[in-house]
Scaffold this active site. Sequence first.
Site, mmCIF file in Angstrom:
data_model
loop_
_atom_site.group_PDB
_atom_site.id
_atom_site.type_symbol
_atom_site.label_atom_id
_atom_site.label_comp_id
_atom_site.label_asym_id
_atom_site.label_seq_id
_atom_site.Cartn_x
_atom_site.Cartn_y
_atom_site.Cartn_z
ATOM 1 N N LYS A 109 0.846 -1.201 0.000
ATOM 2 C CA LYS A 109 0.000 0.000 0.000
ATOM 3 C C LYS A 109 0.878 1.246 0.000
ATOM 4 C CE LYS A 109 -3.892 2.023 2.588
ATOM 5 N NZ LYS A 109 -4.812 1.846 3.734
ATOM 6 N N SER A 169 -9.863 2.349 2.854
ATOM 7 C CA SER A 169 -8.903 3.033 2.009
ATOM 8 C C SER A 169 -7.975 2.086 1.246
ATOM 9 C CB SER A 169 -8.070 3.988 2.871
ATOM 10 O OG SER A 169 -7.284 3.256 3.808
ATOM 11 N N SER A 196 -10.416 0.050 7.101
ATOM 12 C CA SER A 196 -9.789 0.166 5.776
ATOM 13 C C SER A 196 -9.102 -1.091 5.267
ATOM 14 C CB SER A 196 -8.782 1.316 5.759
ATOM 15 O OG SER A 196 -9.460 2.538 5.729
#
Length: 492
Positions: free
Chosen positions: A77, A155, A179
């Site tokens: 990420k 997210s 998330s």
Amino acid sequence: MTPNSLTIAEARDALRKGELTAVDLTMACLTAMDAGDPLNAFVHKTPDIALDQARAADARLAAGDAPAMCGIPLGIKDLFCTRGVPSQAASNILKGFRPEYESTVTANLFGAGAVMLGKLNMDEFAMGSSNETSCYGPAVNPWKVDDRQLTAGGSSGGSAAAVAGGLCLAATGTDTGGSIRQPAAFTGIVGLKPTYGRVSRWGTIAFASSLDQAGPMTRTVRDAAIMLQAMAGHDPKDSTSADIPLPDFEAALTGDIRGKTVGIPREYRMEGMPAEIEALWQKGAGMLRDAGARIVDISLPHTKYALPAYYVIAPAEASSNLARYDGVRYGHRAALAAGDGITEMYEKTRAEGFGKEVQRRVMIGTYVLSAGFYDAYYNRARKIRALIKRDFDQVFAQGVDVILTPATPSAAFGLGEMAHADPVQMYLNDVFTVTVNLAGLPGIAVPAGLDAKGLPLGLQLIGRPWDEAGLLDHAHVLERAAGFVSKPEKWW
């Protein structure tokens, strides 16, 4: 079966037996990654680093001292600082930032021999539930049931899309209010948020420091156990990292939960919740009962205050954490007009660099921390947080081992469908997940079925603090009973 669609456990065994090399596995993922461009999951590709790491992994495998993650290709990420590789938290304010250091999580994974294919899309500074606040544009869910493009959740939307779409074997995610778990549920994969302090936050770009926790996003519960083992551990560089021994998470997957107690919180029966999610929840409870667990009704009375408390505490911490992005030290600096002073530089830089949702949360956070409102909002939210934690402590003290809830209030929705709605509509996506962050508990989303349209739905299990091992074992039983094997049809 193509190498890029293997689980970590399958790939590990094939690599150790010499049926597959890390270079071959990495090449298969690099090819899938390039073909997966329409998903917009990978935003900075690192094929050269990947192949160097794969060759090094093959050498370790040949020497016979390879850990479980050795040679496993991952997506990282964009929130994790990776040395020499763009790490910009999907924000224009960090455009061009290449850290000189490695986050503890990525250092641990690379130390275990894992391979980095590239950096993954996400909501800007992890603020969002649909990956639509990203400066790279939204990540797209590989699942498609009509002509719409669906959100992969947020997210960690890029992480979820990449794992579900077979672009990598697993990915790192972070979870501040859901998330990891919400995107996992939206894409039919497993997402584990560990206990706060189990995984180091050092070198992970901060959103809300008392809530953020990194975890694995994988195809199976076993893979989540294997990857957590490599990510977790005490880190003296993070003052909130817990010096608690790591159990062997994979060995804990006994598949035997006879005599365990599973709590069903009555406050999670939300008004307007789709009948399909209610039915799946009942079915999940039935599966755990059939496996020998005792199902009990429990009460978590302060649940109804969780979202408002979260949306005070998280923005407050964000406004403080994001104050450093000011155009002075690194990242974007606005072009200034003659006569502009430092105030104008801050204002222009932050106005240009931050997207609308980040601006909204920074303003809310600054407001609730301001002199006249600190007690009315921030202090009150902190007190509610303590009560939410106490609710869970009392339930666990009564002998409950895990708590079963839905993971999300709906299946994945279309990109753009929520964008023009009231932001609060988007925040409601976190209704089942934020309590876990406020209480610092471990939680896992497990794919458990499809809705009427054919989109994945997930169930969430919440564990006792530091009991990821027990949580994973229950998740393993649920996963086996649900028998979720559906994969998205390849359209990209």
